[in-house]
Design an enzyme around this catalytic site. Sequence first.
Site, short mmCIF file in Angstrom:
data_model
loop_
_atom_site.label_atom_id
_atom_site.label_comp_id
_atom_site.label_asym_id
_atom_site.label_seq_id
_atom_site.Cartn_x
_atom_site.Cartn_y
_atom_site.Cartn_z
N GLU A 46 0.90 -1.16 0.08
CA GLU A 46 0.02 -0.09 -0.01
C GLU A 46 0.97 1.27 -0.20
OE1 GLU A 46 -2.18 -2.97 2.95
OE2 GLU A 46 -0.14 -2.58 2.10
N CYS A 80 -0.32 0.21 7.76
CA CYS A 80 -0.80 0.51 6.48
C CYS A 80 -2.24 1.16 6.64
CB CYS A 80 -0.78 -0.46 5.40
SG CYS A 80 0.89 -1.03 5.13
N ASP A 201 23.67 -39.34 -0.87
CA ASP A 201 23.91 -38.09 -2.09
C ASP A 201 24.71 -37.20 -1.69
OD1 ASP A 201 21.82 -39.85 -3.29
OD2 ASP A 201 20.38 -38.35 -2.76
#
Length: 335
Positions: A46, A80, A201
């Site tokens: 805003e 806001c 991994d």
Amino acid sequence: MQRCLDLAKKGLGKTYPNPLVGSLIVYQDKIIGEGWHQKAGTPHAEVHAIASVQDKSLLKEATLYVNLEPCNHFGKTPPCAQLIVEHQIPRVVIGCIDPFEQVNGSGVKTLEKAGIEVTTAVLEGKAKALNKRFFTFHQKKRPYLILKWAQSQDGFIAPLAETRRKKSPVFLSSKEDQILVHQWRTEEAAILIGAETAVADNPKLTARWVEGNHPARIILDPKKRLPRSLKVFDETAPTHQLTFNELGLQKNTSPQAFLKATMDYLYQKGYQSVLIEGGRTTLQHFIDLDLWDEARIFSTTVFLKEGVPAPQIEHLKAKPLSKGLTMLLPLQKPL
């Protein structure tokens, strides 16, 4: 309102712990200003929208659109709702109410108390879906959980361990798919795997192939057996090695209790979303506990003939997205 949602998406992966918000100002059916929240600690949507209006006198006859209720509290930035009142904007249209306890309707009350005409629930479903991470975190008190794996055409997630030791790595997904996954990583607050995957991994779990933030790395290692030489322990991103001791649990704690304690830990740390890329066991534990919100499954044309079975999950009418040699099956529960 759709334009607000499109603007808000520009902040994906950059606004944590704040929600995705876009806003615009309309005067006589023309957009005269717009903006979106770009990063936590910086001005809200805003503020940007109002600041972008060249002739501020028009604000007194304009309508402000925003996909999430304007905030009404002092955080890192001023409220806001009060800014809208100060500029005497007469009408505000809102997508959905903010579930955060310091807002949750109080922004609307402030506006209405000032005599501002407020309309809510405009494209409400889309507005909530956009901020699914934010809503899940505040309403369910846990992160939004996304499961991800790739499986072969014959239903395996990886070759057998013996095969992996003898041969070079077998990639079930394409380079294009892997880049997409790295993009997904930039959009989430954290990424999670189990100890077995970390050892087998030795992944970095970063988003190095695309621009964006690296997610925090969550490693489930109940018995604290992982060597510090693994790549996940470098300084690229924060890493949390979750052990029985770290979570304050007894050594005979069940996997189910361990995962629930993990969710509490991540909630306390403020992680609103987690991309779960663990191995079969970790993924299946989350599925069996019904502890997930989305699943993104790559189904490839590769045949392994034998290997580690893919996790079993009920396909909730997934709509396959064909991507060359890969079929992406996205599953999502309703909020």
